[in-house]
Design a protein around this motif. Structure first.
Motif, short mmCIF file in Angstrom:
data_model
loop_
_atom_site.label_atom_id
_atom_site.label_comp_id
_atom_site.label_asym_id
_atom_site.label_seq_id
_atom_site.Cartn_x
_atom_site.Cartn_y
_atom_site.Cartn_z
N LEU A 1 0.84 -1.20 0.00
CA LEU A 1 0.00 0.00 0.00
C LEU A 1 0.88 1.25 0.00
N ARG A 2 1.99 1.21 0.73
CA ARG A 2 2.93 2.35 0.73
C ARG A 2 3.54 2.52 -0.67
N TYR A 3 3.93 1.42 -1.26
CA TYR A 3 4.49 1.47 -2.61
C TYR A 3 3.48 2.09 -3.57
N PHE A 4 2.23 1.61 -3.47
CA PHE A 4 1.16 2.07 -4.36
C PHE A 4 0.93 3.57 -4.22
N LEU A 5 0.84 4.07 -2.99
CA LEU A 5 0.59 5.50 -2.78
C LEU A 5 1.77 6.36 -3.23
N THR A 6 2.98 5.85 -3.07
CA THR A 6 4.16 6.60 -3.50
C THR A 6 4.19 6.74 -5.02
N ILE A 7 3.85 5.67 -5.73
CA ILE A 7 3.78 5.73 -7.20
C ILE A 7 2.69 6.70 -7.63
N ALA A 8 1.54 6.64 -6.95
CA ALA A 8 0.43 7.54 -7.28
C ALA A 8 0.82 9.00 -7.07
N SER B 1 10.40 5.35 -11.42
CA SER B 1 11.77 5.70 -11.07
C SER B 1 11.81 6.68 -9.90
N LYS B 2 10.94 7.69 -9.91
CA LYS B 2 10.92 8.65 -8.80
C LYS B 2 10.44 8.00 -7.52
N ALA B 3 9.41 7.14 -7.64
CA ALA B 3 8.90 6.45 -6.46
C ALA B 3 9.94 5.53 -5.85
N HIS C 1 13.66 4.11 -1.58
CA HIS C 1 15.01 3.56 -1.38
C HIS C 1 15.09 2.09 -1.82
N ILE C 2 14.44 1.78 -2.94
CA ILE C 2 14.56 0.47 -3.55
C ILE C 2 14.82 0.66 -5.04
N THR C 3 15.14 -0.41 -5.73
CA THR C 3 15.43 -0.30 -7.15
C THR C 3 14.14 -0.24 -7.96
N GLN C 4 14.21 0.39 -9.14
CA GLN C 4 13.02 0.49 -9.98
C GLN C 4 12.51 -0.89 -10.45
N PRO C 5 13.41 -1.82 -10.88
CA PRO C 5 12.91 -3.15 -11.28
C PRO C 5 12.18 -3.86 -10.14
N THR C 6 12.68 -3.72 -8.92
CA THR C 6 12.02 -4.34 -7.78
C THR C 6 10.63 -3.76 -7.58
N LEU C 7 10.53 -2.43 -7.66
CA LEU C 7 9.23 -1.78 -7.48
C LEU C 7 8.27 -2.16 -8.59
N SER C 8 8.74 -2.22 -9.83
CA SER C 8 7.88 -2.58 -10.96
C SER C 8 7.36 -4.01 -10.81
#
Length: 293
Positions: free
Chosen positions: A6-13, A19-21, A26-33
């Motif tokens: 949910l934190r990841y989701f709100l940060t992307i939103a 990439s900015k999220a 403090h994680i890598t973009q591929p991991t977040l994607s």
């Protein structure tokens, strides 16, 4: 539904960019994607769509945003109340054993989170096969470990990770098999193979050949870490029986991974010794897996 996602989701939103999220989190973009795709698959709906190089919320995403903000507000308030009761700073050392697998990124992701939350924590990662890692774990030289099934875990507490590892063979691009996109166990019986020395792995593979007139796999050599076997594969000494996650991020310009069909999949497990006296740092790391899985 995980608080972390949910934190990841709100940060992307908020950032409207993976990439900015990722930088904010403090994680890598591929991991977040990857985690976001898994989250959408779990929910059975798309949460974002891309337009003009920015990420926007779908109708489902807008609904989730409101609920997520409410959930996180309550969660943060509850956590803060407990933090206020415990003023000590988490510090210490954690030693982690890990096999080469696709799930290694999950291990790293939670370690990233732990270090971001507690910069005083230090860590050491030991890479090897499950047998060697278990030996180190039994001696008390490792706190926790990521192992690849099949493996005996009767002496350990364990958490099974949901993402499965796909088995196949690594071959040279000059191999006569290079034009194939997959391979059967029947076809493997006539090929020189390089395999893990682990008894459980060899037994699993050999057992799958019984329907082919009791033919056995032609294992000409064994290896523990895949890094040392690439040149032998490239020079067609043999094809390496391995999981896709162990070779997916390697420089494989001269090699090809062929999945076995019907598919052979096994899980990774996070383990630690039963009845072990764990430090607060190790407990905090394990707790991240418990909350997630």
């Amino acid at each position: 539904m995980e608080i972390r996602m949910l934190r990841y989701f709100l940060t992307i939103a908020t950032e409207q960019s993976f990439s900015k999220a990722a930088k904010v989190l403090h994680i890598t973009q591929p991991t977040l994607s990857r985690q976001t795709r898994y989250f959408e698959d779990t929910l059975g709906t798309e949460l974002f769509y891309r337009q003009n190089k920015k990420m926007y919320l779908t109708e489902s995403g807008q609904l989730l945003k409101k609920r997520a903000e409410e959930i996180l507000l309550l969660n943060d308030k509850t956590e803060q109340e407990f933090l206020d009761r415990k003023q000590e700073i988490l510090s210490g050392h954690i030693t982690i054993g890990s096999v080469e697998a696709d799930n290694s990124d999950t291990l790293a992701m939670f370690l990233e989170e732990l270090i971001a939350e507690h910069p005083q924590v230090h860590f050491n990662i030991f890479s090897s096969t499950s047998d060697v890692i278990m030996e180190q774990l039994d001696k008390g030289l490792l706190d926790v470990a990521l192992l690849l099934e099949p493996v005996s875990t009767k002496n350990y507490e364990k958490i099974t990770l949901p993402r499965q590892e796909k088995w196949g063979i690594l071959i040279s691009k000059e191999s006569f098999l290079a034009n194939k996109s997959q391979i059967t166990m029947e076809e493997l019986t006539g090929i020189p193979l390089l395999c893990s020395p682990r008894y459980e792995i060899q037994k699993m593979m050999q057992s799958l050949t019984t329907e082919f007139d009791q033919e056995k796999l032609n294992i000409v050599g064994t290896f523990n870490l895949i890094f040392n076997i690439f040149s032998l594969v490239e020079n067609k000494v043999g094809a390496a029986l391995t999981i896709e996650g162990a070779v997916a991020n390697r420089n494989t310009e001269q090699t090809i991974f062929l999945p076995i069909v019907p598919e052979i999949k096994t899980n990774c497990v996070l383990v630690w010794k039963k009845n072990a006296l764990l430090t607060p740092t190790v407990n905090a790391y394990i707790e991240k897996f418990k909350q997630a899985f």
